[in-house]
Design a protein around this motif. Structure first.
Motif, PDB file in Angstrom:
ATOM      1  N   ARG A   5       8.912 -12.516  72.533  1.00 11.87           N
ATOM      2  CA  ARG A   5       8.165 -11.318  72.172  1.00 11.87           C
ATOM      3  C   ARG A   5       6.698 -11.655  71.912  1.00 11.87           C
ATOM      4  O   ARG A   5       5.796 -10.864  72.193  1.00 11.87           O
ATOM      5  N   ILE A   6       6.457 -12.851  71.361  1.00 10.97           N
ATOM      6  CA  ILE A   6       5.066 -13.258  71.157  1.00 10.97           C
ATOM      7  C   ILE A   6       4.347 -13.320  72.498  1.00 10.97           C
ATOM      8  O   ILE A   6       3.219 -12.865  72.640  1.00 10.97           O
ATOM      9  N   ILE A   7       5.024 -13.884  73.507  1.00 14.33           N
ATOM     10  CA  ILE A   7       4.404 -14.018  74.821  1.00 14.33           C
ATOM     11  C   ILE A   7       4.112 -12.644  75.409  1.00 14.33           C
ATOM     12  O   ILE A   7       3.019 -12.370  75.895  1.00 14.33           O
ATOM     13  N   PHE A   8       5.095 -11.740  75.365  1.00 18.03           N
ATOM     14  CA  PHE A   8       4.887 -10.401  75.919  1.00 18.03           C
ATOM     15  C   PHE A   8       3.713  -9.719  75.242  1.00 18.03           C
ATOM     16  O   PHE A   8       2.824  -9.151  75.887  1.00 18.03           O
ATOM     17  N   TYR A   9       3.702  -9.750  73.918  1.00 17.92           N
ATOM     18  CA  TYR A   9       2.651  -9.064  73.171  1.00 17.92           C
ATOM     19  C   TYR A   9       1.298  -9.703  73.435  1.00 17.92           C
ATOM     20  O   TYR A   9       0.291  -9.019  73.591  1.00 17.92           O
ATOM     21  N   GLU A  67       6.221  -4.645  72.383  1.00 20.96           N
ATOM     22  CA  GLU A  67       5.338  -4.411  71.240  1.00 20.96           C
ATOM     23  C   GLU A  67       6.016  -3.500  70.227  1.00 20.96           C
ATOM     24  O   GLU A  67       5.934  -3.732  69.006  1.00 20.96           O
ATOM     25  N   ILE A  68       6.711  -2.483  70.700  1.00 17.59           N
ATOM     26  CA  ILE A  68       7.406  -1.566  69.793  1.00 17.59           C
ATOM     27  C   ILE A  68       8.542  -2.288  69.068  1.00 17.59           C
ATOM     28  O   ILE A  68       8.770  -2.077  67.865  1.00 17.59           O
ATOM     29  N   GLU A  69       9.246  -3.154  69.785  1.00 17.46           N
ATOM     30  CA  GLU A  69      10.326  -3.916  69.148  1.00 17.46           C
ATOM     31  C   GLU A  69       9.774  -4.786  68.025  1.00 17.46           C
ATOM     32  O   GLU A  69      10.359  -4.880  66.939  1.00 17.46           O
ATOM     33  N   SER A  70       8.632  -5.425  68.271  1.00 14.20           N
ATOM     34  CA  SER A  70       7.999  -6.251  67.237  1.00 14.20           C
ATOM     35  C   SER A  70       7.571  -5.395  66.049  1.00 14.20           C
ATOM     36  O   SER A  70       7.716  -5.801  64.898  1.00 14.20           O
ATOM     37  N   ILE A  84      10.095   3.210  65.462  1.00 11.99           N
ATOM     38  CA  ILE A  84       9.812   3.927  66.708  1.00 11.99           C
ATOM     39  C   ILE A  84      11.051   3.792  67.574  1.00 11.99           C
ATOM     40  O   ILE A  84      11.224   2.792  68.290  1.00 11.99           O
ATOM     41  N   ASP A  85      11.935   4.765  67.503  1.00 12.57           N
ATOM     42  CA  ASP A  85      13.234   4.631  68.149  1.00 12.57           C
ATOM     43  C   ASP A  85      13.633   5.823  69.009  1.00 12.57           C
ATOM     44  O   ASP A  85      14.805   5.973  69.374  1.00 12.57           O
TER      45      ASP A  85
END
Length: 305
Positions: A5-9, A67-70, A84-85
């Motif tokens: 997730r860090i990479i995606f963001y 980003e939303i998952e994070s 945010i679901d």
């Protein structure tokens, strides 16, 4: 947040600052004073589903979801409504956060702010952290833990893997050794422990017949634990008196809970997770050691104040 997730963001953040094709986007020739250079974002090869474009710069669904998952991971457990679901919430986040941020980033680029030395240094530092994290992730992904390693660890650490034992105890604490001896004699003659605690103990627990409830090791003193958690103190039995900081103490064990060793099946996933982490850390440390040995490193300690 995990490394993926860090990479995606991080990739999404980098896109805001138009790192791709900077030489083409920002010509070396200085613009005329007072006239901003409008960023003409070139068409990029897009991998993923486009959910929006800002001046031809795409926003990808997969990046938005990451980003939303994070964001959701940081929402306190007692405020689930802030997550945010739903589709509507995601669209609102896209419009009010991601797009607004991208507009600001593009405007900053138009003003040449991305070429300020301090901004360039910050971006370079960010890039280094991003690349280091990605390399670490790739190294970690290659780690495997075998069934034998899990079984060996379980057999080696079986005693440490026991559930914490709790003991329900009653106490009588008095100021003098003479009083403690007198009470011990009365207890041996059949005196009721709870009644004597109420009338003789100097501790606050006296109001409850000396009842301390269920306690674990470490709650009281080391001297207390040595007696309270002794294997020789059985349920329904009373200890001899012993000295503590509070006074002369006598304990009665009412009940035990926990203290059992979980089976390998129960602990399999936890052990695997722990061993995987340890092996990943070891592999990354080995990689850093190899790279450090091959690198030319100079540290100017005198420059650090």
């Amino acid at each position: 947040m995990n490394n993926t997730r860090i990479i995606f963001y991080s990739v999404l953040v980098l896109s805001f600052f138009n790192l791709t094709g900077c030489d083409k986007i920002f010509p070396k020739k200085a613009p005329k004073a007072g006239i901003p250079v409008k960023t003409e974002t070139p068409a990029l090869e897009v991998k993923g589903t486009i959910v929006a474009k800002v001046n031809n710069q795409p926003i990808i669904l997969e990046d938005l979801e990451a980003e939303i998952e994070s964001f959701n991971e940081e929402v306190p457990a007692d405020r689930p409504a802030e997550k945010i679901d739903t589709k509507d919430k995601k669209i609102t986040y896209l419009k009010n956060v991601v797009i607004r941020r991208m507009i600001m980033a593009q405007a900053a680029s138009d003003k040449g702010l991305n070429r300020k030395p301090e901004v360039e240094r910050a971006l370079e530092n960010f890039k280094q952290r991003l690349l280091a994290a990605e390399l670490g992730r790739l190294e970690a992904e290659a780690v495997e833990v075998t069934s034998k390693e899990i079984e060996d660890y379980y057999n080696m650490a079986k005693e440490e893997l026991k559930e914490p034992e709790e003991r329900q105890l009653r106490e009588i604490v008095v100021a003098s050794e003479g009083d403690a001896k007198s009470i011990m004699i009365e207890l041996l003659q059949g005196g009721d422990f709870a009644t004597m605690a109420q009338s003789r103990s100097i501790m606050a627990s006296a109001k409850k017949g000396g009842d301390l409830g269920l306690i674990k090791k470490g709650v009281k003193s080391a001297q207390f634990d040595d007696v309270a958690f002794s294997s020789s103190l059985d349920i329904g039995k009373t200890s001899n008196y012993f000295k503590t900081a509070e006074g002369y103490t006598i304990l009665r064990l009412e009940a035990k809970r926990g203290g059992k060793t979980k089976t390998l099946t129960e602990l399999w996933d936890d052990i695997k997770t722990g061993l995987t982490f340890l092996k990943q850390q070891q592999k990354i440390e080995e990689l850093i050691s190899r790279l450090s040995a091959a690198a030319k490193i100079e540290v100017i300690e005198s420059a650090i104040k």
